[in-house]
Design an enzyme around this catalytic site. Structure first.
Site, short mmCIF file in Angstrom:
data_model
loop_
_atom_site.label_atom_id
_atom_site.label_comp_id
_atom_site.label_asym_id
_atom_site.label_seq_id
_atom_site.Cartn_x
_atom_site.Cartn_y
_atom_site.Cartn_z
N SER A 97 -0.44 7.04 6.08
CA SER A 97 0.28 8.41 6.36
C SER A 97 -0.71 9.52 6.82
O SER A 97 -1.78 9.62 6.33
CB SER A 97 1.09 8.97 5.35
OG SER A 97 1.44 10.12 5.49
N TYR A 117 2.47 12.13 -3.09
CA TYR A 117 2.71 11.29 -2.09
C TYR A 117 1.37 11.12 -1.42
O TYR A 117 0.85 9.86 -1.09
CB TYR A 117 3.65 11.76 -1.11
CG TYR A 117 3.87 11.02 0.36
CD1 TYR A 117 4.28 9.73 0.08
CD2 TYR A 117 3.36 11.39 1.46
CE1 TYR A 117 4.30 8.71 1.16
CE2 TYR A 117 3.56 10.50 2.43
CZ TYR A 117 3.95 9.14 2.49
OH TYR A 117 3.90 8.49 3.55
P1 NAD Z 1 12.25 4.56 4.10
O1 NAD Z 1 12.16 5.18 2.89
O2 NAD Z 1 13.38 4.73 5.36
O3 NAD Z 1 11.82 2.97 3.98
C1 NAD Z 1 11.06 2.54 2.83
C2 NAD Z 1 11.82 1.42 2.46
O4 NAD Z 1 11.25 0.65 1.30
C3 NAD Z 1 13.21 1.59 1.91
O5 NAD Z 1 14.36 0.76 2.46
C4 NAD Z 1 13.11 1.42 0.51
O6 NAD Z 1 14.47 0.88 -0.07
C5 NAD Z 1 12.28 0.52 0.29
N1 NAD Z 1 11.62 0.54 -0.84
C6 NAD Z 1 11.02 1.51 -1.50
N2 NAD Z 1 10.61 1.09 -2.67
C7 NAD Z 1 10.60 -0.19 -2.86
C8 NAD Z 1 10.32 -1.23 -3.91
N3 NAD Z 1 9.64 -0.82 -5.08
N4 NAD Z 1 10.59 -2.45 -3.67
C9 NAD Z 1 11.01 -2.77 -2.31
N5 NAD Z 1 11.60 -1.92 -1.57
C10 NAD Z 1 11.08 -0.73 -1.60
O7 NAD Z 1 10.80 5.36 4.74
P2 NAD Z 1 10.08 5.17 6.14
O8 NAD Z 1 10.08 6.43 6.65
O9 NAD Z 1 10.82 3.96 7.00
O10 NAD Z 1 8.74 4.93 5.80
C11 NAD Z 1 8.02 3.34 6.05
C12 NAD Z 1 6.79 3.76 5.71
O11 NAD Z 1 5.96 4.29 6.53
C13 NAD Z 1 6.18 3.90 4.27
O12 NAD Z 1 5.07 3.22 3.67
C14 NAD Z 1 5.84 5.32 4.44
O13 NAD Z 1 5.17 5.92 3.46
C15 NAD Z 1 5.27 5.29 5.83
N6 NAD Z 1 5.21 6.38 6.55
C16 NAD Z 1 6.41 6.94 6.90
C17 NAD Z 1 6.26 8.17 7.92
C18 NAD Z 1 7.54 8.71 8.50
O14 NAD Z 1 7.61 9.95 9.15
N7 NAD Z 1 8.59 8.26 8.42
C19 NAD Z 1 5.16 8.97 8.08
C20 NAD Z 1 3.89 8.33 7.61
C21 NAD Z 1 3.92 7.17 6.93
#
Ligand code: NAD
Length: 326
Positions: A135, A160
């Protein structure tokens, strides 16, 4: 290829699964369908089925396999790890900056220990190719912009961000111990678009604007975010899957930060309604600016974000209107 996507039912993960299946890969989606979307909004019960809906169109595809599983349940993960996996796209995480102040331990368990477990189990099953979501929050309050991959990551200001930084360090150590692995850490910058996460400002703005409900704006709206459309993130991720490096960390961001207020103004025009802003104090953990230097992604992946902010918000609004949530 046969690819495991952890967090594959989430916002970014479901789009990645769809893109992989469409191009002919076989996908094993691992997700625990936790209740974060439900608990992170006052009216969160509206989102109880969101993650299942995200992958609904894939469920009948013979190339898509769903494993409802928690990545921190090591025994179950070991016992059910799929056979003959070529690559792991690891997206499962606790992803909300603000919520991380309320339950630090679940962030550590999921983002730090959970990632190590996934790496170890996959490696033990002969997987050598890993693409892992990090991130822009690791850059914290750095003042030098745009943020480039070699910049220091000492100024993180949320639990985070700290867990993502520790995850990055653990990945590096894992690669040092297993130099035969191919590992790419992708630092995403404020991703928005269809299926947008329910706790993030882009979704909340479009939702509140469309329903005439108040939007809680933290701070005066001048914070700058490098909003990056989910289709561009998926494109970068696919390129990273197809271009294995020994070990790289690569920014995926739009390289054109705009103020939150500008995002609101464009959303208002597209939705055709004025947003009712409820003014709140600036939020702990919110950095003043995110801004990606993307020269490395351009050079190594041939990646270039292609979605204008106007088009991206229009995509989000169009998806929102086609997928009413109660
Ligand atoms: P999201 O919450 O929509 O997706 C994460 C998924 O992981 C969810 O479906 C959740 O149910 C699953 N999950 C969480 N803990 C779990 C566990 N213990 N076992 C199995 N599944 C689990 O979030 P997102 O925005 O799609 O983010 C995806 C990735 O991208 C993450 O690693 C996040 O940190 C990273 N990220 C996202 C953004 C953003 O702007 N959305 C920015 C930087 C980094």
């Amino acid at each position: 290829m046969r690819i495991v996507v952890t967090g594959g039912a989430g916002f970014i993960g479901s789009s990645v699964c769809g893109a992989l299946v469409r191009r002919g890969d076989e996908v094993v989606c691992i997700d625990n369908f936790n209740d974060y979307y439900v608990t992170s909004s006052p009216d969160g019960r509206r989102f109880a089925s969101r993650k299942m809906n995200n992958i609904a169109s894939l469920r009948d595809d013979p190339s898509f396999h769903l494993q409802t599983r928690d990545i921190t349940d090591r025994l179950a993960m070991e016992a059910t790890w799929p056979r003959a996996v070529d690559a792991v796209v690891h997206l499962a995480a606790r992803a909300g900056v603000r919520a991380s102040f309320d339950d630090v331990s679940i962030y550590e368990q999921t983002n730090v220990s959970g990632t190590s477990d996934v790496l170890e189990i996959a490696f033990a099953h002969s997987v050598r190719r890993f693409i892992i979501a990090s991130s822009s929050s690791v850059y914290g309050t750095n003042e030098k912009v745009p943020f480039s991959e070699d910049d220091p990551t000492e100024r993180t200001i949320s639990p985070y961000a700290i867990t993502k930084k520790r995850m990055e360090q653990d990945c590096r150590a894992f690669h040092d111990a297993h130099p035969e692995t191919r590992m790419t850490l992708l630092r995403f910058f404020t991703v928005y678009g269809p299926r947008g996460r329910t706790d993030m400002a882009p979704y909340r703005i479009v939702d509140r604007c469309s329903r005439g409900a108040p939007f809680e704006r933290n701070g005066d709206g001048t914070i700058l975010r490098d909003f990056t459309h989910v289709s561009d993130i998926v494109d970068g991720l696919m390129r990273a899957i197809d271009t294995p490096f020994p070990f790289e960390t690569i920014n995926l961001g739009n390289n054109q930060p705009i103020a939150l207020n500008q995002f609101i103004a464009i959303a208002e025009l597209i939705v055709g309604a004025k947003l009712r802003i409820e003014q709140k104090n600036a939020q702990q953990g919110d950095v003043p600016i995110t801004y990606a230097d993307i020269s490395k992604a351009q050079r190594l992946l041939g990646w270039q974000p292609a979605t204008t902010i106007e088009q991206g918000i229009a995509n989000l609004v169009e998806w929102y209107n086609r997928n009413p949530e109660p």
